[in-house]
Design an enzyme around this catalytic site. Sequence first.
Site, PDB file in Angstrom:
ATOM      1  N   THR A  79     -15.459   1.500  -2.197  1.00  0.00           N
ATOM      2  CA  THR A  79     -14.506   1.356  -1.088  1.00  0.00           C
ATOM      3  C   THR A  79     -15.202   1.481   0.266  1.00  0.00           C
ATOM      4  OG1 THR A  79     -12.873   2.416  -2.521  1.00  0.00           O
ATOM      5  CG2 THR A  79     -12.304   2.239  -0.181  1.00  0.00           C
TER       6      THR A  79
ATOM      7  N   ARG B  95     -14.009  -5.202  -9.665  1.00  0.00           N
ATOM      8  CA  ARG B  95     -14.300  -3.986  -8.893  1.00  0.00           C
ATOM      9  C   ARG B  95     -15.803  -3.726  -8.801  1.00  0.00           C
ATOM     10  NH1 ARG B  95      -9.862  -1.093  -7.022  1.00  0.00           N
ATOM     11  NH2 ARG B  95     -11.091   0.812  -6.857  1.00  0.00           N
TER      12      ARG B  95
ATOM     13  N   HIS C 124      -9.869  -6.612  -1.721  1.00  0.00           N
ATOM     14  CA  HIS C 124      -9.089  -5.697  -2.559  1.00  0.00           C
ATOM     15  C   HIS C 124      -9.164  -6.204  -3.986  1.00  0.00           C
ATOM     16  CE1 HIS C 124      -5.662  -3.655  -4.410  1.00  0.00           C
ATOM     17  NE2 HIS C 124      -5.342  -4.842  -4.883  1.00  0.00           N
TER      18      HIS C 124
ATOM     19  N   TYR D 170       0.817  -1.220   0.000  1.00  0.00           N
ATOM     20  CA  TYR D 170       0.000   0.000   0.000  1.00  0.00           C
ATOM     21  C   TYR D 170       0.854   1.275   0.000  1.00  0.00           C
ATOM     22  CZ  TYR D 170      -4.499  -2.423   0.505  1.00  0.00           C
ATOM     23  OH  TYR D 170      -5.636  -3.173   0.287  1.00  0.00           O
TER      24      TYR D 170
ATOM     25  N   PHE E 125      -4.833   7.497   7.087  1.00  0.00           N
ATOM     26  CA  PHE E 125      -5.265   6.171   7.528  1.00  0.00           C
ATOM     27  C   PHE E 125      -4.209   5.093   7.287  1.00  0.00           C
ATOM     28  CE2 PHE E 125      -6.873   6.929   3.217  1.00  0.00           C
ATOM     29  CZ  PHE E 125      -6.323   5.856   2.525  1.00  0.00           C
TER      30      PHE E 125
ATOM     31  N   ARG F 216     -18.800  -5.785  -0.743  1.00  0.00           N
ATOM     32  CA  ARG F 216     -18.616  -4.848   0.370  1.00  0.00           C
ATOM     33  C   ARG F 216     -19.939  -4.454   1.018  1.00  0.00           C
ATOM     34  NH1 ARG F 216     -13.743  -1.492  -2.579  1.00  0.00           N
ATOM     35  NH2 ARG F 216     -11.998  -2.520  -1.530  1.00  0.00           N
TER      36      ARG F 216
END
Length: 138
Positions: free
Chosen positions: A91, A85, A115, A49, A57, A102
Site C-alpha cells: 500500500t 496484489r 486498487h 471505501y 485519512f 506502486r
Amino acid sequence: IERTFSMIKPDATRRNLTGAIVKMLEEGGLRVVASKRVWMSKRDAEGFYAVHKERPFFGELVEGMSSGPTVVQVLEGENAIARNRELMGATNPTQAADGTIRKVHALSIGENSVHGSDAPETAKEEIAYWFSELEIVG
Ligand code: GTP
Ligand code: MG
C-alpha cells in the site's frame, strides 16, 4: 480461473499511466475482461471505501478518488486476487517491492495509483457494484 476487481486511480489516469499499468498487469499474467472509465462522485467513493470511514485519512481518500477519472476493471487469471496484489505491491510505495506497480508509479500512500480486491467476497461485491455480467467478456 479466478476474477478480481481492479482500479487505476485518478493520480495515475491524470499522469496518463493507464496503458503502462495495464501492460504491467497483462505481462504479470492477468487478462482484462471488463473495463470502463468512471468519474466517481464523493458518494461513490464514500460507499466504496466505507470500511475505512473511521480512519483519519478517510476525507483525503474520498477527495482523491473523486478528483478525476478512474479506470474500473475486472481481471481474470490463475489466483487473480493474490496475483494482482503481488503485482500492485505494498500500500505504501516506500515499502513496495522493486518492479511492482506502486514502486514504479505511486506518489505516496494516498496517491498509490491502483486498487485490487483483497479477498474472494470483496472481489465479488466490488465487481457486482461496477459491472453487470453482460459487460464482462472473457
Ligand atoms: P486498496 O487496494 O486501495 O484497498 O489498497 P490496500 O488494500 O493496499 O490498502 P487499504 O485497503 O488498507 O487502504 C485503502 C486505501 O486507503 C489505500 O490504497 C490508500 O490509498 C489509502 N490509505 C491507506 N492508509 C493510508 C494512510 O495512512 N494515509 C493516507 N493518506 N491514505 C491511506
Ligand atoms: Mg484494501
